[in-house]
Write a protein that holds these residues in place. Structure first.
Motif, short mmCIF file in Angstrom:
data_model
loop_
_atom_site.label_atom_id
_atom_site.label_comp_id
_atom_site.label_asym_id
_atom_site.label_seq_id
_atom_site.Cartn_x
_atom_site.Cartn_y
_atom_site.Cartn_z
N ARG A 50 -10.77 78.60 90.72
CA ARG A 50 -11.34 79.41 91.66
C ARG A 50 -12.40 79.63 92.99
O ARG A 50 -11.97 80.11 94.25
CB ARG A 50 -12.20 80.31 90.14
CG ARG A 50 -12.93 81.89 90.74
CD ARG A 50 -14.78 82.23 90.35
NE ARG A 50 -15.33 81.17 90.32
CZ ARG A 50 -16.41 80.93 89.52
NH1 ARG A 50 -16.66 81.88 88.85
NH2 ARG A 50 -17.30 79.89 89.54
N ASP A 51 -13.09 78.52 92.87
CA ASP A 51 -13.27 77.55 94.38
C ASP A 51 -12.68 77.34 95.02
O ASP A 51 -12.98 77.19 96.17
CB ASP A 51 -14.74 76.49 94.08
CG ASP A 51 -15.50 77.45 92.66
OD1 ASP A 51 -16.04 78.52 92.78
OD2 ASP A 51 -16.31 76.14 92.30
N LEU A 52 -11.44 77.00 95.09
CA LEU A 52 -10.52 76.74 95.97
C LEU A 52 -10.04 77.72 96.15
O LEU A 52 -8.90 77.80 97.96
CB LEU A 52 -9.39 75.66 95.38
CG LEU A 52 -9.43 74.46 94.62
CD1 LEU A 52 -9.11 73.65 94.58
CD2 LEU A 52 -10.35 73.13 96.36
N GLY A 53 -9.88 78.74 95.62
CA GLY A 53 -9.43 80.47 96.20
C GLY A 53 -7.64 80.71 96.21
O GLY A 53 -7.53 81.13 96.37
N TRP A 54 -7.72 79.51 94.74
CA TRP A 54 -5.99 79.52 94.56
C TRP A 54 -6.17 80.39 93.05
O TRP A 54 -4.22 81.27 92.92
CB TRP A 54 -5.50 78.45 94.25
CG TRP A 54 -5.63 77.00 94.76
CD1 TRP A 54 -6.12 77.31 96.60
CD2 TRP A 54 -4.86 75.77 94.84
NE1 TRP A 54 -5.02 75.78 97.05
CE2 TRP A 54 -5.21 74.85 95.47
CE3 TRP A 54 -5.01 75.26 93.67
CZ2 TRP A 54 -5.47 73.30 96.48
CZ3 TRP A 54 -4.43 73.88 93.52
CH2 TRP A 54 -4.43 73.50 94.60
N THR A 58 -2.74 83.06 92.47
CA THR A 58 -1.72 82.42 93.43
C THR A 58 -0.90 81.95 92.52
O THR A 58 -1.19 81.91 91.11
CB THR A 58 -2.20 81.71 94.97
OG1 THR A 58 -2.75 80.34 94.43
CG2 THR A 58 -3.04 82.15 95.31
N TYR A 115 -4.57 83.03 85.36
CA TYR A 115 -4.56 82.65 86.81
C TYR A 115 -4.09 84.60 88.12
O TYR A 115 -3.98 84.67 88.81
CB TYR A 115 -3.77 81.24 87.53
CG TYR A 115 -4.81 81.03 86.78
CD1 TYR A 115 -6.39 80.00 87.27
CD2 TYR A 115 -4.23 79.51 85.42
CE1 TYR A 115 -6.53 78.78 86.82
CE2 TYR A 115 -5.14 78.32 85.37
CZ TYR A 115 -5.93 78.32 85.94
OH TYR A 115 -6.51 77.10 85.41
#
Length: 303
Positions: free
Chosen positions: A152-156, A159, A237
């Motif tokens: 989540r922190d990586l913005g994934w 996806t 996800y």
């Protein structure tokens, strides 16, 4: 000479008499075949029932009068499932993309890491290998939340990356398979290649990689089976229907019915067949490599 020949003949006959009871003990009998047929029928019945429901009409679904042996053959259900309000074709394409990239990542990373643990010399290598193997004992539920926070922190989130990228960092079980296989191969192969001027990557690419083909294909089959049928990962996800794989999309088909109306079980079973059929074909095509994989002797790569 005659006495020696007679003695050898008696020993051979004695050996045959000793082996005869053992051979008779493992000889198949009608009872054996009957038992196997019963077990096969019990194991096959659920698959036949799935096919029977998939070929049922909507009226049979609404009445719930399913039978194990098919009485209806509505083959148009296999085309109707792609005409629902859900993008089943997109689900299928997403499953193919996620699975293929995951297989590629596992095959590349597991082969390199397993070869490194088997051949490279480094301080603490055995300790590190034990740590890698110990990760197999950690339940997935323990790392589920930390992984989600990280992605989540990586913005994934939402996806394909959380489902694909971890496969490029190998898997403890797959590393173990490759390491055990390579460790049984003669080290003289590496030494001869080094004398010819090859480095570790050259040895792996030109010598080890072709020999590792049965193990790497087996790893690919294991990874494809897991990824193709993975439900929990996409559920965590992925949010958009356009990005969901078939394993998750089949569940959404059951949720499209109106209140009080039975789900379209015939279309759900069609989706289940689409989910299972590729894995059956993959196993049928690649089963010889699974049988050739011999991690105890390392002989499969040179057959």
């Amino acid at each position: 000479m005659a006495t020696l020949a007679t003695t050898l003949n008696e020993k051979q006959q004695s050996k045959k008499r000793q082996e005869a009871p053992a051979a008779r003990a493992f000889r198949a009998t009608p009872f054996t075949y009957g038992t196997l047929l019963i077990v096969a029928a019990v194991l096959t019945a659920p698959l036949v029932f799935v096919g029977s429901i998939a070929l049922s009409s909507d009226a049979t679904v609404n009445s719930g009068s399913f039978t194990v042996i098919p009485r209806e053959f509505h083959w148009d259900n296999f085309s109707r499932v792609f005409g629902t309000e859900l993008p089943v074709g997109t689900f299928l394409l997403n499953s193919v993309l996620i699975s293929l990239f995951s297989v590629a990542g596992q095959v590349l990373s597991s082969g390199l890491v397993g070869y490194a643990f088997a051949r490279l010399r480094a301080p603490g290598k055995n300790t590190m290998f034990l740590i890698v193997i110990a990760t197999m004992m950690i339940p997935t539920q323990i790392t589920m939340i930390p992984q989600f926070i990280l992605f989540r922190d990586l913005g994934w989130v939402n996806t394909f990356l959380p489902l694909i990228v971890p496969n490029f960092f190998s898997n403890a079980f797959n590393v173990f398979l490759v390491r055990q296989f390579v460790s049984r191969l003669p080290s003289q192969l590496d030494e001869a290649a080094m004398m010819d001027g090859l480095g570790f990557f050259g040895i792996y690419r030109r010598i080890m990689f072709p020999m590792l083909r049965p193990v790497l294909i087996a790893i690919g089959i294991f990874t494809l089976t897991h990824t193709w049928g993975d439900f929990m990962g996409p559920l965590i996800y992925l949010n958009d229907e356009s990005k969901m794989p078939l394993a998750l999309g089949v569940q959404y088909i059951t949720a499209t019915s109106q209140a009080g109306q039975a789900p379209p079980w015939n279309l759900v079973m069609v989706g289940s067949i689409l989910l299972a059929l590729p894995m059956i074909l993959v196993y049928y095509i690649g089963q010889k490599y699974l049988y050739e994989m011999d991690i105890s002797g390392g002989s499969a790569g040179v057959k």
